[in-house]
Write an enzyme that holds these catalytic residues in place. Structure first.
Site, PDB file in Angstrom:
ATOM      1  N   LYS A   1       0.998  -1.170   0.008  1.00 25.39           N
ATOM      2  CA  LYS A   1       0.087  -0.068  -0.166  1.00 25.39           C
ATOM      3  C   LYS A   1       0.669   0.975  -0.152  1.00 25.39           C
ATOM      4  CE  LYS A   1      -3.927   1.425  -0.496  1.00 25.39           C
ATOM      5  NZ  LYS A   1      -4.429   0.876  -1.676  1.00 25.39           N
TER       6      LYS A   1
ATOM      7  N   SER B   1      -8.404  -0.728  -5.718  1.00 26.07           N
ATOM      8  CA  SER B   1      -8.774  -0.182  -4.348  1.00 26.07           C
ATOM      9  C   SER B   1     -10.089  -0.086  -4.233  1.00 26.07           C
ATOM     10  CB  SER B   1      -7.858   0.895  -3.938  1.00 26.07           C
ATOM     11  OG  SER B   1      -7.578   0.770  -2.585  1.00 26.07           O
TER      12      SER B   1
END
Length: 587
Positions: free
Chosen positions: A193, A386
Protein backbone atom coordinates in the site's frame (compact mmCIF):
# COMPACT_ATOMS: atom_id res chain seq x y z
CA UNK A 1 -26.50 58.54 9.55
CA UNK A 2 -28.14 59.15 6.18
CA UNK A 3 -24.65 59.30 4.64
CA UNK A 4 -23.84 55.75 5.79
CA UNK A 5 -27.21 54.57 4.54
CA UNK A 6 -26.46 56.01 1.12
CA UNK A 7 -22.99 54.41 1.08
CA UNK A 8 -24.44 51.05 2.11
CA UNK A 9 -27.18 51.34 -0.53
CA UNK A 10 -24.57 52.20 -3.18
CA UNK A 11 -22.36 49.24 -2.24
CA UNK A 12 -25.38 46.90 -2.24
CA UNK A 13 -26.42 48.22 -5.64
CA UNK A 14 -22.94 47.67 -7.04
CA UNK A 15 -22.86 44.09 -5.74
CA UNK A 16 -26.31 43.27 -7.12
CA UNK A 17 -25.47 44.89 -10.46
CA UNK A 18 -22.23 42.92 -10.61
CA UNK A 19 -24.01 39.63 -9.95
CA UNK A 20 -26.64 40.37 -12.60
CA UNK A 21 -23.95 41.40 -15.09
CA UNK A 22 -22.01 38.21 -14.35
CA UNK A 23 -24.99 35.99 -15.15
CA UNK A 24 -25.99 38.08 -18.18
CA UNK A 25 -22.45 37.82 -19.53
CA UNK A 26 -22.39 34.04 -19.33
CA UNK A 27 -25.95 33.81 -20.62
CA UNK A 28 -24.96 35.79 -23.72
CA UNK A 29 -21.81 33.69 -24.14
CA UNK A 30 -23.94 30.56 -23.88
CA UNK A 31 -26.35 31.83 -26.54
CA UNK A 32 -23.45 32.68 -28.85
CA UNK A 33 -21.86 29.29 -28.21
CA UNK A 34 -25.14 27.52 -28.87
CA UNK A 35 -25.42 29.04 -32.32
CA UNK A 36 -21.73 29.21 -33.25
CA UNK A 37 -20.54 25.78 -32.22
CA UNK A 38 -20.66 23.03 -34.76
CA UNK A 39 -23.25 20.37 -34.09
CA UNK A 40 -22.80 16.73 -34.89
CA UNK A 41 -23.21 16.24 -38.58
CA UNK A 42 -23.45 13.42 -41.10
CA UNK A 43 -20.42 12.56 -43.17
CA UNK A 44 -20.37 14.01 -46.70
CA UNK A 45 -20.25 11.51 -49.58
CA UNK A 46 -16.90 9.89 -50.39
CA UNK A 47 -15.27 11.27 -47.24
CA UNK A 48 -12.74 10.34 -44.57
CA UNK A 49 -13.18 10.36 -40.81
CA UNK A 50 -10.47 12.53 -39.26
CA UNK A 51 -9.16 11.13 -35.98
CA UNK A 52 -6.74 13.17 -33.89
CA UNK A 53 -6.01 12.86 -30.19
CA UNK A 54 -5.06 16.46 -29.42
CA UNK A 55 -8.06 16.78 -27.12
CA UNK A 56 -9.04 15.25 -23.81
CA UNK A 57 -10.50 11.76 -23.95
CA UNK A 58 -12.69 11.26 -20.91
CA UNK A 59 -14.81 8.28 -19.91
CA UNK A 60 -18.18 9.77 -20.89
CA UNK A 61 -18.91 12.83 -23.02
CA UNK A 62 -20.00 16.00 -21.26
CA UNK A 63 -21.82 18.76 -23.14
CA UNK A 64 -19.75 21.94 -23.28
CA UNK A 65 -21.33 24.83 -25.21
CA UNK A 66 -18.13 26.90 -24.83
CA UNK A 67 -15.62 24.56 -26.47
CA UNK A 68 -15.47 26.60 -29.69
CA UNK A 69 -14.87 29.87 -27.83
CA UNK A 70 -11.61 31.21 -26.47
CA UNK A 71 -12.52 31.35 -22.77
CA UNK A 72 -10.27 31.03 -19.71
CA UNK A 73 -10.32 28.63 -16.75
CA UNK A 74 -10.48 25.52 -18.95
CA UNK A 75 -14.10 26.22 -19.89
CA UNK A 76 -13.42 25.96 -23.65
CA UNK A 77 -11.42 22.74 -23.46
CA UNK A 78 -12.29 20.30 -26.23
CA UNK A 79 -13.04 16.76 -25.12
CA UNK A 80 -14.83 13.63 -26.19
CA UNK A 81 -16.00 10.68 -24.19
CA UNK A 82 -14.53 7.28 -24.89
CA UNK A 83 -18.13 6.11 -25.21
CA UNK A 84 -18.79 8.47 -28.14
CA UNK A 85 -15.37 7.97 -29.70
CA UNK A 86 -15.84 4.19 -29.90
CA UNK A 87 -19.46 4.54 -31.05
CA UNK A 88 -18.48 6.89 -33.89
CA UNK A 89 -15.68 4.63 -35.11
CA UNK A 90 -18.18 1.75 -35.07
CA UNK A 91 -20.76 3.83 -36.96
CA UNK A 92 -18.18 4.83 -39.58
CA UNK A 93 -17.57 1.15 -40.27
CA UNK A 94 -21.04 0.80 -41.86
CA UNK A 95 -21.46 4.39 -43.09
CA UNK A 96 -21.40 4.24 -46.91
CA UNK A 97 -20.29 7.87 -47.06
CA UNK A 98 -17.08 7.18 -45.16
CA UNK A 99 -14.39 5.40 -47.15
CA UNK A 100 -11.63 5.40 -44.56
CA UNK A 101 -9.98 6.96 -41.52
CA UNK A 102 -7.18 9.50 -41.52
CA UNK A 103 -5.36 9.05 -38.20
CA UNK A 104 -3.18 12.02 -37.34
CA UNK A 105 -1.79 11.47 -33.87
CA UNK A 106 1.46 12.60 -32.30
CA UNK A 107 0.56 12.00 -28.68
CA UNK A 108 -2.13 10.13 -26.79
CA UNK A 109 -2.56 11.33 -23.23
CA UNK A 110 -4.68 8.40 -22.03
CA UNK A 111 -4.14 5.22 -20.06
CA UNK A 112 -3.28 1.97 -21.78
CA UNK A 113 -6.71 0.41 -21.20
CA UNK A 114 -8.35 3.36 -22.97
CA UNK A 115 -5.70 3.17 -25.66
CA UNK A 116 -6.37 -0.55 -26.13
CA UNK A 117 -10.12 0.07 -26.45
CA UNK A 118 -9.54 2.65 -29.21
CA UNK A 119 -7.05 0.38 -30.94
CA UNK A 120 -9.48 -2.56 -30.89
CA UNK A 121 -12.16 -0.32 -32.41
CA UNK A 122 -9.77 0.62 -35.23
CA UNK A 123 -8.90 -3.04 -35.84
CA UNK A 124 -12.62 -3.82 -35.99
CA UNK A 125 -13.14 -0.92 -38.43
CA UNK A 126 -10.64 -2.51 -40.82
CA UNK A 127 -12.84 -5.60 -41.11
CA UNK A 128 -15.09 -3.45 -43.31
CA UNK A 129 -12.25 -3.37 -45.88
CA UNK A 130 -12.11 0.41 -45.56
CA UNK A 131 -8.68 1.99 -45.26
CA UNK A 132 -6.83 3.58 -42.35
CA UNK A 133 -3.94 5.90 -43.14
CA UNK A 134 -1.76 7.18 -40.29
CA UNK A 135 0.49 10.23 -40.53
CA UNK A 136 2.46 12.36 -38.09
CA UNK A 137 5.43 14.67 -37.78
CA UNK A 138 6.44 12.68 -34.71
CA UNK A 139 4.94 9.61 -33.03
CA UNK A 140 5.01 9.06 -29.30
CA UNK A 141 4.93 5.39 -28.27
CA UNK A 142 1.22 5.55 -27.43
CA UNK A 143 0.38 7.31 -30.69
CA UNK A 144 2.36 4.74 -32.65
CA UNK A 145 0.53 1.94 -30.83
CA UNK A 146 -2.69 3.28 -32.40
CA UNK A 147 -1.05 4.03 -35.75
CA UNK A 148 0.18 0.44 -36.01
CA UNK A 149 -3.38 -0.59 -36.94
CA UNK A 150 -3.21 1.42 -40.18
CA UNK A 151 -2.86 -0.06 -43.66
CA UNK A 152 -0.15 2.50 -44.28
CA UNK A 153 1.90 4.44 -41.72
CA UNK A 154 3.69 7.56 -42.90
CA UNK A 155 6.09 9.92 -41.18
CA UNK A 156 7.37 13.37 -42.11
CA UNK A 157 10.88 12.99 -43.66
CA UNK A 158 12.37 15.03 -40.82
CA UNK A 159 10.07 13.56 -38.19
CA UNK A 160 10.74 11.28 -35.23
CA UNK A 161 9.39 8.07 -33.78
CA UNK A 162 9.78 7.38 -30.09
CA UNK A 163 10.39 3.70 -29.30
CA UNK A 164 12.35 3.14 -26.07
CA UNK A 165 10.22 0.84 -23.94
CA UNK A 166 7.72 1.80 -21.25
CA UNK A 167 8.55 3.64 -18.06
CA UNK A 168 6.98 5.46 -15.16
CA UNK A 169 8.26 7.75 -12.42
CA UNK A 170 7.12 8.80 -8.99
CA UNK A 171 7.90 12.09 -7.27
CA UNK A 172 8.93 11.82 -3.59
CA UNK A 173 8.22 14.75 -1.30
CA UNK A 174 9.56 13.82 2.13
CA UNK A 175 12.59 16.14 2.06
CA UNK A 176 10.46 19.01 0.79
CA UNK A 177 7.89 18.42 3.54
CA UNK A 178 10.68 18.25 6.11
CA UNK A 179 11.93 21.64 4.97
CA UNK A 180 8.45 23.05 5.48
CA UNK A 181 8.18 21.37 8.86
CA UNK A 182 5.38 18.97 7.91
CA UNK A 183 5.38 15.34 9.00
CA UNK A 184 2.89 12.96 7.41
CA UNK A 185 1.60 10.45 9.96
CA UNK A 186 0.51 7.23 8.34
CA UNK A 187 -1.62 4.30 9.38
CA UNK A 188 -2.04 1.55 6.80
CA UNK A 189 -2.54 -2.11 6.04
CA UNK A 190 -0.79 -3.78 3.12
CA UNK A 191 2.84 -4.43 2.27
CA UNK A 192 2.27 -2.85 -1.13
CA UNK A 193 0.00 0.00 0.00
CA UNK A 194 2.39 2.60 -1.32
CA UNK A 195 0.01 5.51 -1.86
CA UNK A 196 1.65 7.21 1.11
CA UNK A 197 5.28 6.58 0.13
CA UNK A 198 5.81 9.90 -1.68
CA UNK A 199 5.08 11.69 1.61
CA UNK A 200 7.10 9.48 3.95
CA UNK A 201 10.11 8.33 1.93
CA UNK A 202 12.77 9.67 -0.40
CA UNK A 203 12.91 6.63 -2.64
CA UNK A 204 10.81 3.72 -3.83
CA UNK A 205 10.42 0.81 -1.44
CA UNK A 206 11.48 -2.67 -2.65
CA UNK A 207 7.86 -3.83 -2.46
CA UNK A 208 6.63 -0.94 -4.59
CA UNK A 209 9.45 -1.41 -7.10
CA UNK A 210 8.51 -5.09 -7.36
CA UNK A 211 4.83 -4.42 -8.06
CA UNK A 212 5.57 -1.54 -10.44
CA UNK A 213 7.96 -3.64 -12.50
CA UNK A 214 5.44 -6.49 -12.49
CA UNK A 215 2.51 -4.53 -13.91
CA UNK A 216 4.77 -2.55 -16.25
CA UNK A 217 6.12 -5.78 -17.77
CA UNK A 218 2.56 -7.12 -18.13
CA UNK A 219 1.49 -4.01 -20.06
CA UNK A 220 4.70 -4.00 -22.11
CA UNK A 221 4.11 -7.59 -23.22
CA UNK A 222 0.64 -6.66 -24.47
CA UNK A 223 2.09 -3.60 -26.21
CA UNK A 224 4.78 -5.63 -28.01
CA UNK A 225 2.41 -8.49 -28.87
CA UNK A 226 0.00 -6.11 -30.60
CA UNK A 227 2.77 -4.30 -32.48
CA UNK A 228 4.31 -7.59 -33.58
CA UNK A 229 0.98 -8.82 -34.94
CA UNK A 230 0.21 -5.57 -36.80
CA UNK A 231 3.62 -4.88 -38.30
CA UNK A 232 4.73 -8.50 -38.81
CA UNK A 233 7.90 -7.96 -36.76
CA UNK A 234 9.18 -10.52 -34.28
CA UNK A 235 8.50 -9.62 -30.65
CA UNK A 236 12.11 -10.33 -29.66
CA UNK A 237 13.27 -7.91 -32.34
CA UNK A 238 10.89 -5.23 -31.06
CA UNK A 239 12.23 -5.67 -27.55
CA UNK A 240 15.81 -5.33 -28.80
CA UNK A 241 15.03 -2.26 -30.93
CA UNK A 242 13.54 -0.51 -27.91
CA UNK A 243 16.28 -1.60 -25.52
CA UNK A 244 19.00 -0.36 -27.83
CA UNK A 245 17.02 2.74 -28.90
CA UNK A 246 17.87 2.21 -32.56
CA UNK A 247 14.76 3.92 -33.96
CA UNK A 248 14.97 7.68 -33.62
CA UNK A 249 14.13 9.33 -36.93
CA UNK A 250 12.22 8.69 -40.14
CA UNK A 251 15.11 6.87 -41.81
CA UNK A 252 15.43 4.50 -38.85
CA UNK A 253 11.69 3.91 -38.76
CA UNK A 254 11.65 3.01 -42.47
CA UNK A 255 14.72 0.79 -42.18
CA UNK A 256 13.18 -1.27 -39.38
CA UNK A 257 9.75 -1.41 -41.07
CA UNK A 258 7.94 0.69 -38.47
CA UNK A 259 6.58 2.93 -41.22
CA UNK A 260 5.68 2.41 -44.88
CA UNK A 261 7.07 5.64 -46.21
CA UNK A 262 8.32 9.18 -45.62
CA UNK A 263 5.91 11.80 -46.89
CA UNK A 264 5.39 15.52 -46.71
CA UNK A 265 1.83 16.64 -45.98
CA UNK A 266 1.12 17.53 -49.63
CA UNK A 267 2.20 14.03 -50.68
CA UNK A 268 -0.06 12.50 -48.05
CA UNK A 269 -3.02 14.59 -49.27
CA UNK A 270 -2.31 13.44 -52.82
CA UNK A 271 -2.35 9.79 -51.73
CA UNK A 272 -5.66 10.15 -49.87
CA UNK A 273 -7.18 11.85 -52.93
CA UNK A 274 -5.98 8.93 -55.01
CA UNK A 275 -7.64 6.47 -52.62
CA UNK A 276 -10.90 8.45 -52.87
CA UNK A 277 -10.54 8.90 -56.64
CA UNK A 278 -10.75 12.69 -56.25
CA UNK A 279 -9.33 15.21 -58.69
CA UNK A 280 -6.16 16.89 -57.40
CA UNK A 281 -7.82 20.32 -57.65
CA UNK A 282 -10.66 19.38 -55.29
CA UNK A 283 -10.65 19.27 -51.51
CA UNK A 284 -10.95 16.03 -49.55
CA UNK A 285 -14.40 15.67 -47.95
CA UNK A 286 -13.69 15.18 -44.26
CA UNK A 287 -15.57 14.98 -40.98
CA UNK A 288 -13.88 15.15 -37.59
CA UNK A 289 -14.69 12.46 -35.06
CA UNK A 290 -15.55 15.34 -32.70
CA UNK A 291 -18.42 16.42 -34.96
CA UNK A 292 -19.40 13.19 -36.68
CA UNK A 293 -23.05 12.42 -36.01
CA UNK A 294 -23.05 8.76 -36.95
CA UNK A 295 -24.30 6.30 -34.37
CA UNK A 296 -24.07 2.52 -34.49
CA UNK A 297 -27.19 0.46 -35.03
CA UNK A 298 -28.94 -0.13 -31.71
CA UNK A 299 -31.81 -2.52 -31.20
CA UNK A 300 -34.83 -0.40 -30.33
CA UNK A 301 -36.79 -2.93 -28.29
CA UNK A 302 -37.81 -0.46 -25.57
CA UNK A 303 -39.05 -3.17 -23.25
CA UNK A 304 -35.56 -4.64 -22.76
CA UNK A 305 -33.10 -1.99 -21.67
CA UNK A 306 -29.49 -2.60 -20.68
CA UNK A 307 -28.32 0.34 -18.62
CA UNK A 308 -24.66 1.34 -18.78
CA UNK A 309 -23.87 3.28 -15.60
CA UNK A 310 -20.59 5.21 -15.66
CA UNK A 311 -18.55 5.53 -12.46
CA UNK A 312 -15.31 7.43 -13.05
CA UNK A 313 -12.98 9.56 -10.94
CA UNK A 314 -12.06 9.54 -7.27
CA UNK A 315 -14.59 7.99 -4.90
CA UNK A 316 -15.72 10.60 -2.40
CA UNK A 317 -18.32 10.90 0.34
CA UNK A 318 -21.60 12.61 -0.50
CA UNK A 319 -22.62 13.77 -3.96
CA UNK A 320 -19.23 14.46 -5.52
CA UNK A 321 -18.62 16.54 -8.64
CA UNK A 322 -18.90 15.68 -12.33
CA UNK A 323 -15.35 14.28 -12.22
CA UNK A 324 -15.88 12.26 -9.04
CA UNK A 325 -17.86 9.25 -7.88
CA UNK A 326 -20.07 10.48 -5.07
CA UNK A 327 -21.07 7.59 -2.82
CA UNK A 328 -24.57 8.94 -2.30
CA UNK A 329 -25.10 9.94 -5.93
CA UNK A 330 -23.98 6.66 -7.50
CA UNK A 331 -25.92 4.64 -4.94
CA UNK A 332 -29.05 6.59 -5.81
CA UNK A 333 -28.52 5.89 -9.52
CA UNK A 334 -28.14 2.18 -8.81
CA UNK A 335 -31.34 2.11 -6.76
CA UNK A 336 -33.29 3.84 -9.54
CA UNK A 337 -32.04 1.38 -12.13
CA UNK A 338 -32.73 -1.57 -9.85
CA UNK A 339 -36.32 -0.46 -9.36
CA UNK A 340 -36.92 0.38 -13.04
CA UNK A 341 -38.80 -2.56 -14.56
CA UNK A 342 -37.76 -1.61 -18.09
CA UNK A 343 -34.10 -2.07 -17.14
CA UNK A 344 -33.36 -5.78 -17.48
CA UNK A 345 -29.61 -5.68 -16.81
CA UNK A 346 -26.90 -3.22 -15.79
CA UNK A 347 -23.30 -2.72 -16.86
CA UNK A 348 -21.31 -0.73 -14.30
CA UNK A 349 -18.41 0.96 -16.10
CA UNK A 350 -15.70 1.62 -13.50
CA UNK A 351 -12.67 3.84 -14.10
CA UNK A 352 -11.45 4.84 -10.67
CA UNK A 353 -8.28 4.73 -8.55
CA UNK A 354 -10.48 4.51 -5.44
CA UNK A 355 -10.90 6.94 -2.58
CA UNK A 356 -13.16 6.98 0.46
CA UNK A 357 -13.52 3.52 2.00
CA UNK A 358 -16.89 4.48 3.47
CA UNK A 359 -18.30 5.70 0.15
CA UNK A 360 -16.96 2.53 -1.49
CA UNK A 361 -18.86 0.38 0.98
CA UNK A 362 -22.05 2.39 0.42
CA UNK A 363 -21.80 1.73 -3.32
CA UNK A 364 -20.86 -1.93 -2.77
CA UNK A 365 -24.10 -2.43 -0.84
CA UNK A 366 -26.19 -1.17 -3.75
CA UNK A 367 -24.33 -3.39 -6.22
CA UNK A 368 -24.90 -6.38 -3.94
CA UNK A 369 -28.62 -5.62 -3.64
CA UNK A 370 -28.92 -5.10 -7.39
CA UNK A 371 -27.37 -8.50 -8.15
CA UNK A 372 -30.24 -10.14 -6.26
CA UNK A 373 -32.79 -8.46 -8.55
CA UNK A 374 -31.19 -8.33 -12.01
CA UNK A 375 -27.84 -9.01 -13.69
CA UNK A 376 -25.06 -6.51 -13.07
CA UNK A 377 -21.75 -6.79 -14.92
CA UNK A 378 -18.66 -4.64 -14.32
CA UNK A 379 -16.53 -3.29 -17.16
CA UNK A 380 -13.18 -1.86 -16.02
CA UNK A 381 -11.34 1.01 -17.70
CA UNK A 382 -7.80 2.29 -17.05
CA UNK A 383 -8.23 1.88 -13.30
CA UNK A 384 -10.53 -0.11 -11.10
CA UNK A 385 -8.27 -0.36 -8.10
CA UNK A 386 -8.66 -0.25 -4.35
CA UNK A 387 -12.02 1.50 -3.84
CA UNK A 388 -12.64 1.06 -7.58
CA UNK A 389 -12.23 -2.69 -7.10
CA UNK A 390 -14.23 -2.64 -3.86
CA UNK A 391 -17.35 -1.36 -5.66
CA UNK A 392 -16.92 -4.03 -8.36
CA UNK A 393 -16.60 -7.25 -6.38
CA UNK A 394 -20.31 -7.85 -5.73
CA UNK A 395 -21.17 -7.92 -9.44
CA UNK A 396 -22.14 -11.11 -11.28
CA UNK A 397 -18.96 -10.93 -13.32
CA UNK A 398 -16.07 -8.56 -14.04
CA UNK A 399 -14.48 -7.70 -17.39
CA UNK A 400 -11.16 -5.85 -17.63
CA UNK A 401 -8.71 -4.87 -20.34
CA UNK A 402 -5.31 -6.58 -20.19
CA UNK A 403 -3.72 -3.30 -19.12
CA UNK A 404 -6.36 -2.25 -16.57
CA UNK A 405 -4.77 -1.52 -13.19
CA UNK A 406 -6.83 -3.23 -10.53
CA UNK A 407 -6.59 -4.96 -7.15
CA UNK A 408 -4.76 -2.75 -4.66
CA UNK A 409 -6.75 -4.34 -1.84
CA UNK A 410 -5.53 -2.28 1.08
CA UNK A 411 -6.38 0.85 3.06
CA UNK A 412 -4.61 3.75 4.72
CA UNK A 413 -5.07 6.94 6.66
CA UNK A 414 -2.92 10.05 6.21
CA UNK A 415 -2.77 12.65 9.00
CA UNK A 416 -0.49 15.71 8.52
CA UNK A 417 1.43 17.04 11.49
CA UNK A 418 2.56 20.64 10.84
CA UNK A 419 3.74 21.41 14.38
CA UNK A 420 7.25 22.39 13.23
CA UNK A 421 5.87 24.68 10.50
CA UNK A 422 3.17 26.33 12.58
CA UNK A 423 4.87 26.60 15.97
CA UNK A 424 8.55 27.10 15.18
CA UNK A 425 8.63 28.62 11.70
CA UNK A 426 5.46 30.70 11.62
CA UNK A 427 5.09 31.32 15.33
CA UNK A 428 1.49 30.10 15.36
CA UNK A 429 0.31 28.23 18.43
CA UNK A 430 -3.02 26.70 19.43
CA UNK A 431 -4.59 26.22 22.84
CA UNK A 432 -7.26 23.55 23.28
CA UNK A 433 -10.26 23.27 25.55
CA UNK A 434 -12.01 19.90 25.45
CA UNK A 435 -14.43 17.77 27.40
CA UNK A 436 -13.00 14.41 26.33
CA UNK A 437 -9.51 12.98 26.05
CA UNK A 438 -9.79 12.41 22.29
CA UNK A 439 -12.08 15.32 21.40
CA UNK A 440 -9.49 17.10 19.22
CA UNK A 441 -7.64 14.04 17.95
CA UNK A 442 -7.94 14.77 14.21
CA UNK A 443 -8.90 18.45 14.33
CA UNK A 444 -5.52 20.09 14.53
CA UNK A 445 -2.39 19.99 12.39
CA UNK A 446 -0.11 21.33 15.10
CA UNK A 447 0.48 18.19 17.13
CA UNK A 448 1.54 14.61 16.54
CA UNK A 449 -0.73 11.68 17.30
CA UNK A 450 -0.12 10.09 20.67
CA UNK A 451 0.59 6.36 20.85
CA UNK A 452 -2.97 5.79 22.01
CA UNK A 453 -4.38 7.83 19.12
CA UNK A 454 -2.21 5.92 16.64
CA UNK A 455 -3.53 2.67 18.05
CA UNK A 456 -7.12 3.86 17.61
CA UNK A 457 -6.47 4.89 14.01
CA UNK A 458 -4.69 1.61 13.30
CA UNK A 459 -7.70 -0.26 14.64
CA UNK A 460 -9.97 1.66 12.24
CA UNK A 461 -7.68 0.78 9.34
CA UNK A 462 -7.42 -2.88 10.33
CA UNK A 463 -11.20 -3.22 10.62
CA UNK A 464 -11.72 -1.57 7.23
CA UNK A 465 -9.16 -3.87 5.65
CA UNK A 466 -10.85 -6.95 7.11
CA UNK A 467 -14.19 -5.73 5.77
CA UNK A 468 -12.60 -5.15 2.36
CA UNK A 469 -11.17 -8.68 2.34
CA UNK A 470 -14.54 -10.15 3.29
CA UNK A 471 -16.29 -8.25 0.49
CA UNK A 472 -13.79 -9.65 -2.00
CA UNK A 473 -13.99 -13.15 -0.53
CA UNK A 474 -17.81 -13.21 -0.66
CA UNK A 475 -18.06 -11.66 -4.11
CA UNK A 476 -15.30 -13.60 -5.81
CA UNK A 477 -15.70 -16.87 -3.89
CA UNK A 478 -12.05 -16.81 -2.79
CA UNK A 479 -10.93 -17.79 0.74
CA UNK A 480 -10.06 -14.78 2.88
CA UNK A 481 -6.54 -16.13 3.42
CA UNK A 482 -5.90 -16.07 -0.33
CA UNK A 483 -7.45 -12.62 -0.70
CA UNK A 484 -5.09 -11.39 2.01
CA UNK A 485 -2.09 -12.96 0.28
CA UNK A 486 -2.86 -11.36 -3.10
CA UNK A 487 -4.14 -8.18 -1.45
CA UNK A 488 -1.77 -6.23 0.79
CA UNK A 489 -2.40 -3.22 -1.40
CA UNK A 490 -0.71 -4.79 -4.43
CA UNK A 491 -1.65 -3.51 -7.88
CA UNK A 492 -2.25 -6.01 -10.68
CA UNK A 493 -3.00 -5.66 -14.38
CA UNK A 494 -6.26 -7.06 -15.73
CA UNK A 495 -4.38 -9.96 -17.29
CA UNK A 496 -2.75 -10.84 -13.97
CA UNK A 497 -6.05 -10.36 -12.12
CA UNK A 498 -7.78 -12.97 -14.30
CA UNK A 499 -5.13 -15.54 -13.36
CA UNK A 500 -5.65 -14.68 -9.67
CA UNK A 501 -9.44 -14.89 -9.82
CA UNK A 502 -9.96 -11.19 -9.11
CA UNK A 503 -11.40 -10.66 -12.62
CA UNK A 504 -13.44 -13.06 -14.75
CA UNK A 505 -12.52 -12.22 -18.34
CA UNK A 506 -10.46 -9.95 -20.54
CA UNK A 507 -12.87 -7.86 -22.58
CA UNK A 508 -14.14 -4.39 -23.36
CA UNK A 509 -17.43 -2.69 -22.57
CA UNK A 510 -19.15 -4.30 -25.57
CA UNK A 511 -18.19 -7.71 -24.21
CA UNK A 512 -19.66 -6.73 -20.85
CA UNK A 513 -22.91 -5.61 -22.51
CA UNK A 514 -23.18 -8.92 -24.36
CA UNK A 515 -22.56 -10.78 -21.10
CA UNK A 516 -25.30 -8.74 -19.39
CA UNK A 517 -27.71 -9.63 -22.20
CA UNK A 518 -26.83 -13.32 -21.94
CA UNK A 519 -27.19 -13.27 -18.14
CA UNK A 520 -30.58 -11.59 -18.52
CA UNK A 521 -31.59 -14.01 -21.31
CA UNK A 522 -32.27 -11.12 -23.69
CA UNK A 523 -32.44 -11.93 -27.38
CA UNK A 524 -33.12 -8.29 -28.26
CA UNK A 525 -32.34 -5.16 -26.25
CA UNK A 526 -31.23 -1.56 -26.47
CA UNK A 527 -28.50 0.24 -24.54
CA UNK A 528 -28.95 3.48 -22.60
CA UNK A 529 -26.23 5.38 -20.74
CA UNK A 530 -26.39 6.79 -17.22
CA UNK A 531 -26.18 9.11 -15.39
CA UNK A 532 -28.02 11.32 -17.83
CA UNK A 533 -26.17 14.44 -18.96
CA UNK A 534 -26.40 17.50 -16.78
CA UNK A 535 -27.16 20.94 -18.13
CA UNK A 536 -24.39 22.05 -20.53
CA UNK A 537 -24.21 25.33 -18.63
CA UNK A 538 -23.62 23.75 -15.22
CA UNK A 539 -19.90 24.35 -15.59
CA UNK A 540 -20.58 28.08 -15.22
CA UNK A 541 -21.83 27.64 -11.70
CA UNK A 542 -19.23 25.06 -10.67
CA UNK A 543 -16.25 27.20 -11.71
CA UNK A 544 -15.28 28.07 -8.17
CA UNK A 545 -12.53 30.34 -6.93
CA UNK A 546 -10.38 27.28 -6.21
CA UNK A 547 -10.89 25.94 -9.73
CA UNK A 548 -9.89 29.26 -11.26
CA UNK A 549 -6.84 29.50 -9.02
CA UNK A 550 -5.70 25.96 -9.87
CA UNK A 551 -6.21 26.66 -13.58
CA UNK A 552 -3.95 29.71 -13.34
CA UNK A 553 -1.32 27.73 -11.42
CA UNK A 554 -1.55 25.01 -14.04
CA UNK A 555 -0.85 27.55 -16.77
CA UNK A 556 2.36 28.54 -14.98
CA UNK A 557 3.56 25.08 -13.92
CA UNK A 558 2.84 23.32 -17.19
CA UNK A 559 3.63 19.59 -17.04
CA UNK A 560 4.58 19.86 -13.34
CA UNK A 561 1.01 20.83 -12.46
CA UNK A 562 0.01 17.16 -12.29
CA UNK A 563 2.27 16.67 -9.24
CA UNK A 564 0.66 19.56 -7.39
CA UNK A 565 -2.77 18.21 -8.30
CA UNK A 566 -1.93 14.79 -6.86
CA UNK A 567 -0.62 16.38 -3.66
CA UNK A 568 -3.80 18.42 -3.34
CA UNK A 569 -5.97 15.33 -3.87
CA UNK A 570 -4.31 13.21 -1.21
CA UNK A 571 -4.04 15.90 1.43
CA UNK A 572 -7.71 16.87 1.16
CA UNK A 573 -9.00 13.31 1.59
CA UNK A 574 -10.17 12.64 5.11
CA UNK A 575 -11.11 9.39 6.79
CA UNK A 576 -9.89 5.93 5.82
CA UNK A 577 -8.85 5.71 2.17
CA UNK A 578 -8.91 2.79 -0.25
CA UNK A 579 -6.84 4.25 -3.07
CA UNK A 580 -4.34 3.08 -5.65
CA UNK A 581 -0.75 4.33 -5.09
CA UNK A 582 -0.81 7.79 -6.76
CA UNK A 583 -1.83 8.20 -10.40
CA UNK A 584 0.23 5.86 -12.53
CA UNK A 585 1.44 7.52 -15.72
CA UNK A 586 3.16 5.20 -18.16
CA UNK A 587 5.12 6.70 -21.03
Amino acid sequence: MSFFKQVLATITGIIITGIIAFFLFFFMIAIIAQFSSEKTQPAPPNSVLYLSLDYNIIEKSVDNPFEDLDLPFGMAEKSIGLNDLLARIEAAKTDDNIKGIYLNASTANVGFATLKAIRDALVDFKSSKKFIVAYSEGYSQKAYYLASTADKIYLHPQGSLDFRGLGTSIMYLKDALDKFGINMQVVRVGTYKSAVEPFTMNQMSPANREQTMSYLNSIYNMFLDDLAASRKIQKDSLFRYADEFVIRNADDALKYKFIDGKLYKDELIAEIKKRLNIDNKKDIPVVSVLNYGGTPTNNKDKSNEIAVLYAYGDIVDGEGSIEEIGGDKLSRELRKLREDEDVKAIVLRVNSPGGSALASDIIWREVDLTKKVKPIIVSMGDYAASGGYYISVAADSIFAEKSTLTGSIGVFGLIPNAKELLNNKLGIKFEEVKTGKYATMLNSWDKPLTEEEKAIMQQYVNETYQTFIKRVSDGRKIPTSKVDSIGQGRVWTGEQAVALGLVDKIGNIKDAIRAAAAKGKLDSYYVKEYPQSESPFSSIFTTSKDKIRMWMIGEDLGEYYKYLKELQKLTKHTGIQARIPYTVEIY
